[in-house]
Scaffold this motif. Sequence first.
Motif, PDB file in Angstrom:
ATOM      1  N   LEU A 158       1.427  16.938   4.233  1.00 40.14           N
ATOM      2  CA  LEU A 158       1.116  16.372   5.198  1.00 40.14           C
ATOM      3  C   LEU A 158       1.294  15.125   5.492  1.00 40.14           C
ATOM      4  N   SER A 159       1.573  14.006   4.153  1.00 38.18           N
ATOM      5  CA  SER A 159       1.455  12.944   4.162  1.00 38.18           C
ATOM      6  C   SER A 159       3.720  13.001   5.220  1.00 38.18           C
ATOM      7  N   LEU A 160       4.054  13.584   4.675  1.00 39.72           N
ATOM      8  CA  LEU A 160       5.462  13.273   5.388  1.00 39.72           C
ATOM      9  C   LEU A 160       5.355  13.711   6.700  1.00 39.72           C
ATOM     10  N   SER A 161       4.339  14.270   7.454  1.00 38.72           N
ATOM     11  CA  SER A 161       4.115  15.096   8.714  1.00 38.72           C
ATOM     12  C   SER A 161       3.721  13.975   9.093  1.00 38.72           C
ATOM     13  N   LEU A 162       3.120  13.432   8.796  1.00 32.49           N
ATOM     14  CA  LEU A 162       2.383  11.545   9.359  1.00 32.49           C
ATOM     15  C   LEU A 162       3.219  11.153   9.521  1.00 32.49           C
ATOM     16  N   VAL A 163       4.186  11.057   8.908  1.00 32.57           N
ATOM     17  CA  VAL A 163       4.888   9.697   8.806  1.00 32.57           C
ATOM     18  C   VAL A 163       5.862   9.845  10.212  1.00 32.57           C
ATOM     19  N   ILE A 164       6.013  11.417   9.722  1.00 29.91           N
ATOM     20  CA  ILE A 164       7.659  11.742  11.277  1.00 29.91           C
ATOM     21  C   ILE A 164       6.995  12.010  12.660  1.00 29.91           C
ATOM     22  N   PHE A 165       5.838  12.528  12.678  1.00 30.34           N
ATOM     23  CA  PHE A 165       4.921  12.939  13.802  1.00 30.34           C
ATOM     24  C   PHE A 165       4.060  12.600  14.477  1.00 30.34           C
ATOM     25  N   THR A 166       3.502  11.369  14.186  1.00 32.67           N
ATOM     26  CA  THR A 166       2.564  10.318  14.901  1.00 32.67           C
ATOM     27  C   THR A 166       2.854   8.745  14.564  1.00 32.67           C
ATOM     28  N   ASP A 167       2.235   8.013  14.764  1.00 34.76           N
ATOM     29  CA  ASP A 167       2.462   6.594  15.614  1.00 34.76           C
ATOM     30  C   ASP A 167       1.624   5.884  14.119  1.00 34.76           C
ATOM     31  N   LEU A 168       1.226   6.564  12.788  1.00 33.47           N
ATOM     32  CA  LEU A 168      -0.102   5.922  12.341  1.00 33.47           C
ATOM     33  C   LEU A 168       0.672   4.719  11.314  1.00 33.47           C
ATOM     34  N   LYS A 169       1.088   3.836  10.726  1.00 32.14           N
ATOM     35  CA  LYS A 169       1.187   3.509  10.243  1.00 32.14           C
ATOM     36  C   LYS A 169       1.660   3.914   8.881  1.00 32.14           C
ATOM     37  N   LEU A 170       2.839   3.510   8.158  1.00 32.90           N
ATOM     38  CA  LEU A 170       3.199   4.158   6.917  1.00 32.90           C
ATOM     39  C   LEU A 170       2.543   4.289   5.783  1.00 32.90           C
ATOM     40  N   SER A 171       2.295   3.375   5.534  1.00 27.79           N
ATOM     41  CA  SER A 171       0.768   2.730   4.268  1.00 27.79           C
ATOM     42  C   SER A 171      -0.066   4.488   4.639  1.00 27.79           C
ATOM     43  N   LEU A 172      -1.457   4.182   5.951  1.00 32.54           N
ATOM     44  CA  LEU A 172      -1.994   5.187   5.713  1.00 32.54           C
ATOM     45  C   LEU A 172      -1.693   7.077   5.995  1.00 32.54           C
ATOM     46  N   SER A 173      -0.671   6.206   6.315  1.00 33.35           N
ATOM     47  CA  SER A 173       0.362   8.066   6.205  1.00 33.35           C
ATOM     48  C   SER A 173       0.397   7.916   4.695  1.00 33.35           C
ATOM     49  N   LEU A 174       0.824   7.462   3.945  1.00 29.62           N
ATOM     50  CA  LEU A 174       1.003   8.449   2.800  1.00 29.62           C
ATOM     51  C   LEU A 174       0.078   8.363   1.550  1.00 29.62           C
ATOM     52  N   THR A 178      -2.895   9.161   3.108  1.00 29.56           N
ATOM     53  CA  THR A 178      -3.427   9.994   3.279  1.00 29.56           C
ATOM     54  C   THR A 178      -3.500  10.929   2.695  1.00 29.56           C
ATOM     55  N   GLY A 179      -1.931  11.449   1.742  1.00 28.11           N
ATOM     56  CA  GLY A 179      -1.612  12.655   0.666  1.00 28.11           C
ATOM     57  C   GLY A 179      -2.649  12.055  -0.432  1.00 28.11           C
ATOM     58  N   ALA A 180      -1.937  10.872  -0.834  1.00 27.70           N
ATOM     59  CA  ALA A 180      -2.166  10.220  -2.158  1.00 27.70           C
ATOM     60  C   ALA A 180      -3.980  10.583  -2.745  1.00 27.70           C
ATOM     61  N   ILE A 181      -4.689   9.882  -1.306  1.00 32.60           N
ATOM     62  CA  ILE A 181      -6.328  10.522  -1.417  1.00 32.60           C
ATOM     63  C   ILE A 181      -6.651  11.784  -1.663  1.00 32.60           C
ATOM     64  N   ILE A 207       0.925  -1.089  -0.132  1.00 34.98           N
ATOM     65  CA  ILE A 207       0.022   0.123  -0.207  1.00 34.98           C
ATOM     66  C   ILE A 207       0.956   1.249   0.245  1.00 34.98           C
ATOM     67  N   ALA A 208       2.330   1.224   0.782  1.00 38.66           N
ATOM     68  CA  ALA A 208       2.937   2.506   0.993  1.00 38.66           C
ATOM     69  C   ALA A 208       3.628   2.780  -0.559  1.00 38.66           C
ATOM     70  N   ILE A 209       3.545   1.526  -1.527  1.00 36.55           N
ATOM     71  CA  ILE A 209       4.193   1.982  -2.457  1.00 36.55           C
ATOM     72  C   ILE A 209       3.303   2.342  -3.569  1.00 36.55           C
ATOM     73  N   ILE A 210       1.593   2.226  -3.155  1.00 38.26           N
ATOM     74  CA  ILE A 210       1.222   2.074  -4.658  1.00 38.26           C
ATOM     75  C   ILE A 210       1.004   4.045  -4.013  1.00 38.26           C
ATOM     76  N   ALA A 211       1.124   4.352  -2.638  1.00 43.83           N
ATOM     77  CA  ALA A 211       0.881   6.008  -2.503  1.00 43.83           C
ATOM     78  C   ALA A 211       2.290   6.697  -2.941  1.00 43.83           C
ATOM     79  N   VAL A 212       2.698   6.363  -2.647  1.00 44.97           N
ATOM     80  CA  VAL A 212       4.410   6.255  -2.398  1.00 44.97           C
ATOM     81  C   VAL A 212       4.399   7.056  -4.828  1.00 44.97           C
ATOM     82  N   MET A 213       4.018   6.110  -5.066  1.00 43.20           N
ATOM     83  CA  MET A 213       4.174   6.729  -7.262  1.00 43.20           C
ATOM     84  C   MET A 213       2.390   7.682  -7.305  1.00 43.20           C
ATOM     85  N   ILE A 214       1.311   7.298  -6.449  1.00 41.02           N
ATOM     86  CA  ILE A 214       0.413   8.815  -6.754  1.00 41.02           C
ATOM     87  C   ILE A 214       1.032   9.607  -6.005  1.00 41.02           C
TER      88      ILE A 214
END
Length: 612
Positions: free
Chosen positions: A432-448, A450-453, A63-70
């Motif tokens: 926003l995606s990078l901030s969620l990855v860095i500053f929250t405990d959300l999974k990498l896939s969900l954080s990325l 969020t920005g993609a959607i 899921i993280a790879i899909i989000a990064v590509m988008i």
Amino acid sequence: MEMLPLTNEMLMVFAILAYTVLMFITEVIRIDVAALLILVMLGLSGLVPDAHLFDGFASNAVIAIIAVMILGAGLDRTGVMTAVANFILKIGGKTEKSVMPVVSLTVGGISGFMQNVGATALFLPVMSKISSAAELPISRLLMPMGFCAILGGTVTMVGSSPLILLNDLIETSNRSLPPGADTMESFDLFATTPIGLALLASGVLYFLLIGRFLLPQAKEMSHINNHKSDSYFRDTYGIDKNITEMIVNKDSPLVGKMIQELEFDNHIPNIVALFTEGESMLSPPRSKFIWNGAILGVMGSADQVKDFAEEFNLTVLPKLKQFKLDFNPSISGTSEAVVVPGSRYLGVKLSEFHFRKEFAITILAVSRSNRIYTGEEMYDLELQLGDTFIIHGRWTDQMGLGRSRNVALVSDIPAEPQRPQKIPFALLFFALSLSLVIFTDLKLSLSLLTGAIGMIIFGVLNMDEAYRAVSWKTVFLLACLIPLGYAMEHTGAAAWIAQNVIQILGTVPQIVYQLAIACLATLFSLVMSNVGATVLLVPLAINIALETGGNPVVYALIVAISTSNAFLLPTHQVSALIMGPGGYSVKDFLKVGSLMTLIFIAVSLPMINWLF
């Protein structure tokens, strides 16, 4: 520790493992199809329980790879990459020594956040623009850019597929650790940043001090304007861009023939335009008939045109009349396009696709490893990653081909309409995606994701563009191989191999084991996908660390980092992508990449041990 006995389950895993390596090296069948077959075999054999067989498709890594590509496609669609190119030209100057480090550092930094293959594909037209504006041969820029894109993929945990996959593999290994063993912690986004920056800096310094003397000496510059000149295509691909109008006389053998009947003869010039029955068209469909009085627009040398006219009773017109507007350089022209990862053209013969009908594009030739294919030989060619199409048609139609995401346009053609008004939204949701990855405990896939959607909802790109941005071949490859790692762990196959490797090496310092793992990962990455190499070697590395008293996290990271050490051969997707446009040969990669391979190991191993 007591030696593990060799079980039937282990033998079954080894058989599937041998099949995996064989399929990835020979590519007898497409590697994503091979991966699906591996998944089926793991399920039918019972090596992976039904409850875990399809975990890969819902895994954090996939899921993280899909989000990064988008996210990367969104940044490109708004014109952010064009702005980056202009910035490079502004601060980089126009000399090789000044442009090269700026380009390499920029691409390396970007590939740390959006997959190194994606960053390379996006920068191919950017590099053409820089090459033209600075009057520098593109062959002197593409290899440094490509190598630094690979190195930049190690700057963060989302820059390359092996690093995205690593945390999932560590979680799988944690579930099979022996009693009393400490659980391995996963890596955060910037855990590898010091290592990646050191590798990127070493790559830039290498090309500044040594590598640029090993790069192939470029041919004389022939594309000092925005579009590559006639002499460039003639010297590089043997294509004469001279266009002539010809009238089909009533007793011509061409009357009643279809365009496709003329495509396979190398002696017949390329038919790039047709006027018949009151209709004028560029790149006429292969099924179009030629009738009495039709006007042909053909591309070829004066001798080709003369022989063609004499053989088929055609009247050559002294100058363009019917197609004068169509062949205006501002409307149409010739350029290059490279087959990219995930392309639907991979593994299929060119004759099976109808570029004239689908895109109004004529394929003039295909270049592979400095060999040029035309005519019947070209249409019988089974396409591979990095194959370069030399295409002719309207610029707008060429943009349509580029938007299909099956090829990357290399030449600097008039810019595709973009959405600059959406730049604030693109940057906002990327941040926003990078901030969620860095500053929250959300999974990498969900954080990325969020920005993609967010980019999709606010119109940075539409859903169809998001689907096209994803390399589904990579997604299926990753999702199908994850259960293989599970099988290696839970059957004890990885531990059995580790014990035997240790027995062969004997009692040696930890650095020797680490060096062996790094060399093995480097070798595997040259003959198979870096994802496959990571899935196979991470369980093995962790078990060697546990057996020898080493840090299993360090060993696992050495594998994930070392699978990026793929400079010796053009087998890495990035290298395959730049090989055609740069005019490189395998010998060039061996010459430039051999020292880069040694530098990679010399920098990465001390940095990993220092950090962890």
